[in-house]
Every structure is written in C-alpha cells, then in structure tokens.
Design a protein around this motif. Sequence first.
Motif, mmCIF file in Angstrom:
data_model
loop_
_atom_site.group_PDB
_atom_site.id
_atom_site.type_symbol
_atom_site.label_atom_id
_atom_site.label_comp_id
_atom_site.label_asym_id
_atom_site.label_seq_id
_atom_site.Cartn_x
_atom_site.Cartn_y
_atom_site.Cartn_z
ATOM 1 N N VAL A 86 27.479 37.359 -27.429
ATOM 2 C CA VAL A 86 28.237 37.621 -26.201
ATOM 3 C C VAL A 86 27.341 37.441 -24.987
ATOM 4 N N TRP A 87 26.105 37.937 -25.072
ATOM 5 C CA TRP A 87 25.152 37.764 -23.963
ATOM 6 C C TRP A 87 24.879 36.288 -23.704
ATOM 7 N N VAL A 88 24.671 35.514 -24.774
ATOM 8 C CA VAL A 88 24.401 34.083 -24.633
ATOM 9 C C VAL A 88 25.582 33.378 -23.968
ATOM 10 N N ARG A 89 26.788 33.701 -24.402
ATOM 11 C CA ARG A 89 27.978 33.059 -23.834
ATOM 12 C C ARG A 89 28.169 33.434 -22.368
ATOM 13 N N ALA A 90 27.951 34.705 -22.058
ATOM 14 C CA ALA A 90 28.138 35.150 -20.674
ATOM 15 C C ALA A 90 27.121 34.499 -19.745
ATOM 16 N N ALA A 91 25.876 34.377 -20.196
ATOM 17 C CA ALA A 91 24.818 33.812 -19.352
ATOM 18 C C ALA A 91 24.997 32.314 -19.123
ATOM 19 N N SER A 92 25.735 31.640 -20.017
ATOM 20 C CA SER A 92 25.941 30.194 -19.867
ATOM 21 C C SER A 92 27.322 29.860 -19.319
ATOM 22 N N LEU A 93 28.084 30.885 -18.931
ATOM 23 C CA LEU A 93 29.451 30.663 -18.451
ATOM 24 C C LEU A 93 29.456 29.773 -17.210
ATOM 25 N N GLY A 94 30.285 28.724 -17.239
ATOM 26 C CA GLY A 94 30.404 27.820 -16.101
ATOM 27 C C GLY A 94 29.276 26.818 -15.975
ATOM 28 N N ARG A 95 28.406 26.755 -16.961
ATOM 29 C CA ARG A 95 27.253 25.852 -16.889
ATOM 30 C C ARG A 95 27.262 24.811 -18.011
ATOM 31 N N ILE A 96 28.424 24.570 -18.578
ATOM 32 C CA ILE A 96 28.572 23.539 -19.604
ATOM 33 C C ILE A 96 29.828 22.741 -19.294
ATOM 34 N N GLY A 97 29.709 21.442 -19.264
ATOM 35 C CA GLY A 97 30.854 20.608 -18.959
ATOM 36 C C GLY A 97 30.531 19.141 -19.123
ATOM 37 N N PRO A 98 31.498 18.265 -18.893
ATOM 38 C CA PRO A 98 31.279 16.828 -19.077
ATOM 39 C C PRO A 98 30.255 16.279 -18.093
ATOM 40 N N ALA A 99 29.746 15.091 -18.411
ATOM 41 C CA ALA A 99 28.706 14.483 -17.582
ATOM 42 C C ALA A 99 29.172 14.260 -16.146
ATOM 43 N N ALA A 100 30.465 13.957 -15.970
ATOM 44 C CA ALA A 100 30.975 13.694 -14.621
ATOM 45 C C ALA A 100 30.871 14.917 -13.729
ATOM 46 N N ASP A 101 30.928 16.113 -14.327
ATOM 47 C CA ASP A 101 30.874 17.348 -13.542
ATOM 48 C C ASP A 101 29.467 17.914 -13.415
ATOM 49 N N ALA A 102 28.521 17.311 -14.098
ATOM 50 C CA ALA A 102 27.157 17.835 -14.090
ATOM 51 C C ALA A 102 26.487 17.572 -12.742
ATOM 52 N N PRO A 103 25.762 18.553 -12.214
ATOM 53 C CA PRO A 103 25.026 18.316 -10.973
ATOM 54 C C PRO A 103 23.876 17.346 -11.212
ATOM 55 N N ALA A 104 23.531 16.594 -10.189
ATOM 56 C CA ALA A 104 22.437 15.637 -10.325
ATOM 57 C C ALA A 104 21.126 16.371 -10.597
ATOM 58 N N ALA A 105 20.308 15.762 -11.438
ATOM 59 C CA ALA A 105 19.003 16.336 -11.765
ATOM 60 C C ALA A 105 18.057 15.186 -12.083
ATOM 61 N N ASP A 106 16.791 15.419 -11.909
ATOM 62 C CA ASP A 106 15.813 14.372 -12.194
ATOM 63 C C ASP A 106 15.652 14.150 -13.698
ATOM 64 N N VAL A 107 15.859 15.209 -14.485
ATOM 65 C CA VAL A 107 15.507 15.159 -15.902
ATOM 66 C C VAL A 107 16.676 15.616 -16.773
ATOM 67 N N ALA A 108 16.831 14.946 -17.897
ATOM 68 C CA ALA A 108 17.706 15.422 -18.968
ATOM 69 C C ALA A 108 16.829 15.746 -20.173
#
Length: 328
Positions: free
Chosen positions: A136-158
């Motif tokens: 539950v802690w893991v799911r709550a901490a990652s809420l809203g931070r997983i989604g398709p590539a089109a919605d991902a914020p730009a970053a220098d590194v994957a």
Amino acid sequence: MPKLRDERVAWLAVQDRLRHRSRRLGPLGWLMTIATLGAWAVLRSQARGAARMAAYSVAVDHVTGYLDDDEREALRTDRRVPPWFLFEVERARWAARGRQRLPAGRETRLERRRRILLRVVLTGSVVAALVLAPTVWVRAASLGRIGPAADAPAADVAIVFGAQVAPGGQVPMPFLKGRLDIAARLLTSGKVKALLISGDAQGGSGNEVRVMRDYLAGQGVDPARMVVDPHGLDTYDTCRRAHDVYGVTKAILVSQELHLHRAVTLCRRLGVDAYGVPALCDGCRRVTIWYNTVRDVAAGPKAAWEALRHRQAAVVSPPDPSLQEATR
C-alpha cells in the motif's frame, strides 16, 4: 501410610515441569527486565512464578477429574499422565486467569477445530499485514507517476531495468524485450537524451546488460547514447547507483507496470525524481504475469526495509561522468 488422592498424585507427577514453565519470563518479561532495574524485575518474576504455580495447582486438581480408570491406574503405578493432560492444565489455568468458568471437560473435536482455525486466521492476518502494508505504501508513493510515454515529462535520462535473458544468454526474454523496445522509442522520439542500462552482468541467466546493449544497438540506437551499469543487482541498487554514481536526479523509468510502482517509490526515496513508463510483454504467458505480480508484492517488505535503512548499494563505485557526457 495414608492413601493419596488422585489430584495430589497428579500434582506430584507434573509439578517439576510446571515449575519450569512458571519461571519463564517470555519476551515481555525480558523487555521489562531491560527497561527497569534488574533486581526489581527478578523479584517480580519470582512473585509471578509463585502465582503461576498456585494457579497451576488449582488447574491440576480440576483436570485430574477428567481421567478415566485406566489413566488413573497409570498415574498411580507409574506417576504418568496422558499426553493431553498438560494441554488441559494450560486451558484450565488460562480460564482461571481470565476469571472464567473452568472447562467442564476435555477439549472437544469442534473446539479443537475452532482453535486451529482461529490460529490460522490470526497468522494469515499478521502475514497479510506485513506483506500488504508495504505494498500500500509503494502504491501510494507512486500514485500519479506512472503512465504512457506521451504523458511522461521530459527528462535527460531513461533508466532501463534489467531482467532475465533467454537460455544461451544472447537474446532478451519477452519481459526484457518489452522494456528495451519502449526505451528505444523514448530515445528516438526525443523524450530522453540517453539511456542508463542497469542490470546484473553476472546474472543467473547470463550477462543482462551486454544482451540489453546489443539488442538496442541492433535496433539502431547510437551506442554513444547508452551507458551501462553492470552492478544494478536489484531495483534498490539500480536507483541508488543511478543517483550516487551517475548523478541522476530526474529520470523516466522503464519496466512493466507491476514493477514500476516499487521502482518509482524507491528511486524517489533515493533522490531521483522518477516517472514510470510501462513496457509491454508480448508473448508472455498469463502464468508468467501472475508469477511476477506475486513476486513483486512479496518484495514489498524488502523494499520498505531498504528504504528505511537507506543502505549503500552492494557495489560502491566512484562518481562516473559518462552519463552526463552522453546527454550532451
């Protein structure tokens, strides 16, 4: 010589074993001993032992009444009680301790089934709490931070997490292939500038990072845009080394969704602003998906413990500027 009552003979038969039990402090007793003055705790323990022995005396007198004729004969001739005797003594003592009515007889089959079922339920509840609370802690901490590539914020590194390679150690299994395909798309679309390929160079199925690098090169990915970390032995080590060794503070994580919740949570805990992009698993059997899902849930307590400990990675390396150079 006066004839002893059965209750007295039964008491003489078991008093040594009961005296040994009465002297046990147990975890709570030891905690009290550590938290308070030792002498006071020892004296208190002795007083409790005397009280337990008095309660045991009452219980033995009561349970002796359960004996049949053959058991009474064995008690008188050999001073031997049946196997169930001490269990029933404990039942009677606990009833007396709780100021309840003493049992009218031996435990019935229905009562035994209820007792075993209760223990199973309680044990299962504790195990479920230990496993599911971290999940539950893991799911709550990652809420809203997983989604398709089109919605991902730009970053220098994957960051691409390693996984099992196919027998022979030359090509990726479907799980790993799905991650590599997504990583290649992120790079070619300009979503990221470089890939950090992290895995175990001495994994049980083969050199994960070599297979990952060769596969991506075969897909047309520029080797200058790939940096290999051969010591990403698990999810925690990958995140820790990405931050400490390669200087990553923001990244897109590439893995299957069932794993991304834990990966995003751990990377964020270790100083990496992480967003997860799920990979597919074309050709994976349903049993494989279920197995890895259960495996990831079971890894929740380990992830929580590692996050609390904030341990060093298994392999500690000096800072490596190669990733910064790859993103230029």
